[in-house]
Motif scaffolding. Structure first.
Motif, mmCIF file in Angstrom:
data_model
loop_
_atom_site.group_PDB
_atom_site.id
_atom_site.type_symbol
_atom_site.label_atom_id
_atom_site.label_comp_id
_atom_site.label_asym_id
_atom_site.label_seq_id
_atom_site.Cartn_x
_atom_site.Cartn_y
_atom_site.Cartn_z
ATOM 1 N N SER A 41 18.392 -4.919 -5.475
ATOM 2 C CA SER A 41 17.480 -3.894 -5.981
ATOM 3 C C SER A 41 16.276 -4.564 -6.638
ATOM 4 N N ILE A 42 15.248 -3.755 -6.868
ATOM 5 C CA ILE A 42 14.013 -4.233 -7.471
ATOM 6 C C ILE A 42 13.418 -3.079 -8.275
ATOM 7 N N LYS A 43 12.724 -3.396 -9.342
ATOM 8 C CA LYS A 43 12.099 -2.344 -10.146
ATOM 9 C C LYS A 43 11.028 -1.644 -9.313
ATOM 10 N N THR A 44 10.937 -0.334 -9.507
ATOM 11 C CA THR A 44 10.021 0.488 -8.723
ATOM 12 C C THR A 44 8.576 0.021 -8.869
ATOM 13 N N ARG A 46 7.440 -2.922 -9.414
ATOM 14 C CA ARG A 46 7.238 -4.167 -8.668
ATOM 15 C C ARG A 46 7.156 -3.882 -7.167
ATOM 16 N N LEU A 47 7.995 -2.981 -6.684
ATOM 17 C CA LEU A 47 7.951 -2.624 -5.272
ATOM 18 C C LEU A 47 6.619 -1.963 -4.933
ATOM 19 N N LEU A 48 6.136 -1.101 -5.812
ATOM 20 C CA LEU A 48 4.841 -0.458 -5.611
ATOM 21 C C LEU A 48 3.719 -1.497 -5.605
ATOM 22 N N THR A 52 1.112 -2.330 -2.562
ATOM 23 C CA THR A 52 -0.335 -2.335 -2.745
ATOM 24 C C THR A 52 -0.948 -3.638 -2.239
ATOM 25 N N HIS A 53 -0.380 -4.770 -2.612
ATOM 26 C CA HIS A 53 -0.947 -6.053 -2.217
ATOM 27 C C HIS A 53 -0.791 -6.328 -0.718
ATOM 28 N N LEU A 54 0.314 -5.887 -0.147
ATOM 29 C CA LEU A 54 0.569 -6.146 1.272
ATOM 30 C C LEU A 54 0.108 -5.015 2.182
ATOM 31 N N LYS A 55 -0.300 -3.893 1.579
ATOM 32 C CA LYS A 55 -0.727 -2.708 2.332
ATOM 33 C C LYS A 55 0.356 -2.275 3.318
ATOM 34 N N HIS A 56 1.569 -2.190 2.763
ATOM 35 C CA HIS A 56 2.732 -1.776 3.550
ATOM 36 C C HIS A 56 3.600 -0.865 2.686
#
Length: 72
Positions: A41-44, A46-48, A52-56
């Motif tokens: 899992s990952i914090k929301t 951080r995933l957002l 944003t940075h990867l445009k995915h």
């Protein structure tokens, strides 16, 4: 359970993402970014930030693994 780290790892490999460059862009340590790939899992936020940075849209990747009968 959905393994977020596996989704990230697969994307990084398929798109030849340079992890060191991404870590600098996100202003985090490289080992922190690499830990995201190993964690289930990952914090929301951080995933957002990754989205944003990867445009995915990793949230859509996660949603596509859920059963069809789940509502949106």
């Amino acid at each position: 359970m959905i393994h977020i780290g596996a989704i990230l790892h697969r994307y990084f490999e398929e798109h030849r993402i340079r992890r060191a460059a991404l870590a600098r862009l996100m202003n985090i340590r490289l080992d922190s970014l690499m830990r995201y790939e190993k964690n289930e899992s990952i914090k929301t936020h951080r995933l957002l930030e990754l989205c944003t940075h990867l445009k995915h849209n990793f949230f859509m990747d996660i949603a596509s693994t859920l059963p069809q009968e789940y509502s949106t």
